[in-house]
Design an enzyme around this catalytic site. Structure first.
Site, mmCIF file in Angstrom:
data_model
loop_
_atom_site.group_PDB
_atom_site.id
_atom_site.type_symbol
_atom_site.label_atom_id
_atom_site.label_comp_id
_atom_site.label_asym_id
_atom_site.label_seq_id
_atom_site.Cartn_x
_atom_site.Cartn_y
_atom_site.Cartn_z
ATOM 1 N N GLY A 163 0.840 -1.190 0.000
ATOM 2 C CA GLY A 163 0.000 0.000 0.000
ATOM 3 C C GLY A 163 0.872 1.235 0.000
ATOM 4 O O GLY A 163 2.093 1.148 0.173
ATOM 5 N N GLN B 100 3.200 9.863 1.660
ATOM 6 C CA GLN B 100 4.492 9.220 1.379
ATOM 7 C C GLN B 100 5.121 9.725 0.079
ATOM 8 O O GLN B 100 6.305 9.459 -0.163
ATOM 9 C CB GLN B 100 4.338 7.698 1.331
ATOM 10 C CG GLN B 100 4.032 7.085 2.698
ATOM 11 C CD GLN B 100 3.934 5.572 2.613
ATOM 12 O OE1 GLN B 100 2.880 5.038 2.299
ATOM 13 N NE2 GLN B 100 5.021 4.877 2.882
ATOM 14 N N CYS C 69 7.813 -0.882 5.905
ATOM 15 C CA CYS C 69 7.200 0.314 5.321
ATOM 16 C C CYS C 69 8.152 0.894 4.288
ATOM 17 O O CYS C 69 9.354 0.972 4.531
ATOM 18 C CB CYS C 69 6.929 1.340 6.425
ATOM 19 S SG CYS C 69 6.220 2.895 5.827
ATOM 20 N N LEU C 70 7.606 1.317 3.142
ATOM 21 C CA LEU C 70 8.448 1.895 2.097
ATOM 22 C C LEU C 70 9.132 3.183 2.566
ATOM 23 O O LEU C 70 10.157 3.561 2.022
ATOM 24 C CB LEU C 70 7.608 2.181 0.843
ATOM 25 C CG LEU C 70 7.055 0.944 0.122
ATOM 26 C CD1 LEU C 70 6.074 1.354 -0.968
ATOM 27 C CD2 LEU C 70 8.180 0.092 -0.450
ATOM 28 N N HIS D 117 -2.288 -0.044 8.662
ATOM 29 C CA HIS D 117 -0.977 0.561 8.405
ATOM 30 C C HIS D 117 -1.104 1.785 7.485
ATOM 31 O O HIS D 117 -0.556 2.855 7.789
ATOM 32 C CB HIS D 117 -0.039 -0.492 7.781
ATOM 33 C CG HIS D 117 1.314 0.027 7.406
ATOM 34 N ND1 HIS D 117 2.466 -0.385 8.033
ATOM 35 C CD2 HIS D 117 1.704 0.944 6.477
ATOM 36 C CE1 HIS D 117 3.507 0.258 7.498
ATOM 37 N NE2 HIS D 117 3.067 1.057 6.548
ATOM 38 N N GLU D 118 -1.830 1.633 6.380
ATOM 39 C CA GLU D 118 -1.937 2.741 5.421
ATOM 40 C C GLU D 118 -2.725 3.910 5.999
ATOM 41 O O GLU D 118 -2.364 5.071 5.804
ATOM 42 C CB GLU D 118 -2.584 2.272 4.112
ATOM 43 C CG GLU D 118 -1.801 1.202 3.356
ATOM 44 C CD GLU D 118 -0.320 1.502 3.222
ATOM 45 O OE1 GLU D 118 0.048 2.685 3.081
ATOM 46 O OE2 GLU D 118 0.475 0.547 3.278
ATOM 47 N N HIS E 124 -0.832 6.202 8.288
ATOM 48 C CA HIS E 124 -0.002 7.218 7.615
ATOM 49 C C HIS E 124 -0.751 8.551 7.516
ATOM 50 O O HIS E 124 -0.145 9.617 7.646
ATOM 51 C CB HIS E 124 0.353 6.760 6.198
ATOM 52 C CG HIS E 124 1.563 5.876 6.116
ATOM 53 N ND1 HIS E 124 2.815 6.284 6.524
ATOM 54 C CD2 HIS E 124 1.722 4.610 5.655
ATOM 55 C CE1 HIS E 124 3.694 5.312 6.318
ATOM 56 N NE2 HIS E 124 3.045 4.268 5.797
HETATM 57 ZN ZN ZN Z 1 4.022 2.495 5.376
#
Ligand code: ZN
Length: 192
Positions: free
Chosen positions: A49, A54, A103-104, A145-146, A149
């Site tokens: 995701g 981000q 996480c990216l 998680h998303e 953010h």
């Molecule tokens: Zn993340």
């Protein structure tokens, strides 16, 4: 349509609360392009995701998609592409499981995070239509998680025991098998 640069932990934009998107904004070329780019960026990075902040856009938009055998998360069952705008999430009961997450925006680190196993998610899709869905198991964790953010929260903030933090290489070497067993039990129970 193109992949954008993903900002990393330390960038202030990851700590801001993103703001709601108006229907007029959602219909704009700019926001539709942003959604296309979120999808492209997520796919190029093999993420499960990606949230708009981000890539530096503080709007309440995120994309979730898990394809068969995602190289970062091969144990996650597929989730069809879901674009969520102004999402609201709520746990449906108190049960949590510790999920190993990465996480990216947090390069080369994974850790164990408690996540609700059943959540209700309300959101608008990219055309502005309302949706209300229930998500279970690992997919419920991915949505949590998303959506975290969008409130400026990273998975690291939710790691209860910092000693569970590992690099991706050491996760593979020392922790992968134990977690895959736990993940498989969750998938067996919920089908996701
Ligand atoms: Zn993340």
């Amino acid at each position: 349509m193109s992949a954008r640069e993903i900002v990393e932990i330390g960038h202030p934009v990851l700590r801001e609360r993103s703001r709601e998107v108006t229907l007029e904004e959602l219909r704009s070329r700019e926001v539709q392009d942003l959604i296309d780019d979120l999808i492209d960026t997520k796919r190029a990075a093999n993420g499960a995701g990606l949230a708009a902040n981000q890539v530096g856009a503080t709007l309440r938009i995120a994309v979730v998609e898990v394809t068969e055998r995602n190289p970062r998360y091969p144990y996650k069952p597929p989730i069809p592409l879901t674009v969520v705008v102004n999402p609201v999430i709520e746990p449906l009961d108190d049960e949590v499981a510790y999920i190993n997450e990465g996480c990216l925006s947090v390069p080369n680190l994974r850790g164990e995070v408690p996540r609700y196993l059943a959540v209700g998610v309300r959101y608008l899709d990219r055309e502005g239509r309302e949706h209300e869905e229930v998500r279970h198991g690992l997919a419920a964790g991915t949505f949590q998680h998303e959506l975290d953010h969008l409130d400026g929260t990273l998975f690291l903030d939710r790691v209860v025991d910092p000693r569970t933090l590992t690099t991706w290489t050491e996760f593979e070497r020392f922790h992968r098998d134990a977690f895959l067993e736990r993940a498989a039990r969750i998938v067996e129970r919920f089908g996701s």
